[in-house]
Design a protein around this motif. Sequence first.
Motif, PDB file in Angstrom:
ATOM      1  N   CYS A 202      -8.036   0.896   0.687  1.00 43.04           N
ATOM      2  CA  CYS A 202      -8.338   0.175   1.916  1.00 43.04           C
ATOM      3  C   CYS A 202      -9.079   0.671   3.025  1.00 43.04           C
ATOM      4  N   CYS A 203      -9.241   2.166   3.185  1.00 47.06           N
ATOM      5  CA  CYS A 203     -10.027   2.831   3.887  1.00 47.06           C
ATOM      6  C   CYS A 203     -11.661   2.486   3.483  1.00 47.06           C
TER       7      CYS A 203
ATOM      8  N   TRP B 134      -4.437   3.501   0.068  1.00 51.88           N
ATOM      9  CA  TRP B 134      -4.794   3.501   1.458  1.00 51.88           C
ATOM     10  C   TRP B 134      -6.371   3.810   1.317  1.00 51.88           C
TER      11      TRP B 134
ATOM     12  N   LEU C  25       0.834  -1.273   0.013  1.00 55.15           N
ATOM     13  CA  LEU C  25      -0.195  -0.154  -0.049  1.00 55.15           C
ATOM     14  C   LEU C  25       1.095   1.255   0.143  1.00 55.15           C
TER      15      LEU C  25
ATOM     16  N   MET D 297      -4.896  -5.484   2.437  1.00 60.70           N
ATOM     17  CA  MET D 297      -6.078  -4.571   2.647  1.00 60.70           C
ATOM     18  C   MET D 297      -7.160  -5.408   3.472  1.00 60.70           C
TER      19      MET D 297
END
Length: 491
Positions: free
Chosen positions: A399-400, A396, A390, A462
């Motif tokens: 991933c969030c 990211w 990442l 992730m």
Amino acid sequence: MKPILEQASLHDFNTSNARSYFYYVVLLAVFAAGIWAILATGSYLNSDRLRIAPAESAATFSTQAAAPEVQAGKPPHTESRSPLSILLLQIIVIIVGARLVGAVFRRMGQPPVMGEMVAGIALGPSVLGLLSPQTMTFLFPPSSMTTLGLLSQIGVVLFMFIVGTELDIEHLREKASAAVMVSHASIIVPFLLGAALAILLYPTLAPDNTSFTAFALFMGIAMSITAFPVLARILEDRNLSKSPLGSTALACAAIDDATAWCILAFVIAIVKSTGFTASVISIGLTIFFISAMLFVVKPVIGRVIGQRLQDPKRARGLLAGIMAFVLACALLTESIGIHALFGGFLAGVIMPAAPGFRLFLKERVDAFSSATLLPLFFVYTGLRTQISLLNDWSGWLVCCGIILVGVVGKLCGSMFMARWTRMSWRDSFSLGVLMNTRGLVELVVLNIGYDLGILSARIFVMMVVMALATTFMTAPLLSIVNLKKQTPGSG
């Protein structure tokens, strides 16, 4: 007058139940329609997908593990060490590290297993590999990964066996009305959201040789998992196990686990099959195995174990027989096309609920596997988890987004269905928070997907971060709810 009141009360109860079951049927219908629409939409992506860069498959793990060795030079005396000496050193380092970090997390108010999970990741390329690549390669040379992986799998099989023994069927029957609806809502909502999210993730993050159907179904089941053992330990630490909220949460999580593992078994059977006929055969064998275990093997094994428990001399050999039975079940499920872990889980489910027997198993099996073998699995997962993948803001951000979808689907789906079954808003939110706990069980599922080549290394990282984040937030959110409950005037 009293009979009239009783009849009125019974009428209200039946009306409430009919109303709840009606919406439950509607929920199932929406789920079926939603999955059909998602798979139909995603089917066009199989042959018409654009890739920014080829995603890594599970087969690249050996290359990833060897990367530090290539970059930093091979540590001296690597060739002179025997495989046994390497394995013994690994076990010592893993057990000590897991215990130390687990103790720190206990002081932080988190379950020790969370610390063990973090310790496993820290010993991999995400932390140790960055700080000292030579040390990591010395401790975990690529040639040792096969042995470490197989030994960790045995630990997880035994862990799933204990999870199965903790499934109290009688307790589930008492809580069946509310628990089934809440637990299935906590599967259906995140499953739909996870499968829908797969439409966005598939073109750039799925491995090249994975179909959209396999990827979408697996993303759905990965979002639907609840970590029953971690949830049980959180409730026990907070003295909530016997409370109405705690007993309902345990029942919901138990039904969730059992349902999710059955769905996962069918998904694996579909993924591993080479065609429609092979898929039908695998699913048919799975149904046959489950039916035989529940209706044929369970009564027999109950009588056999009951007789041995009455004779102390015969009870000594009981543990060896149980271990052989668990491994045989794991072998059968692995042979018919689903994962060995499902066999271990089902072997635990059919264990008799004799007084003291499950405690006997927990003291002998769980004490050893959780302290010795299970940390090996955390490190094996950690060696596969490279946070450095990442390496940009878009990674990211995705991933969030995965974390947000996981929380909304699991927490909100459970909370609103709990509220529909007439729980208070506070208890409904608390139940949603508890059901959002994913923990170790999620890592087990993710490793299955990684081994099958359904998840690339990037999406695997992730999802691991999502599992850690959703489990971390459980204790703080429960503390906030309890704090508000203790505040005068809070509603």
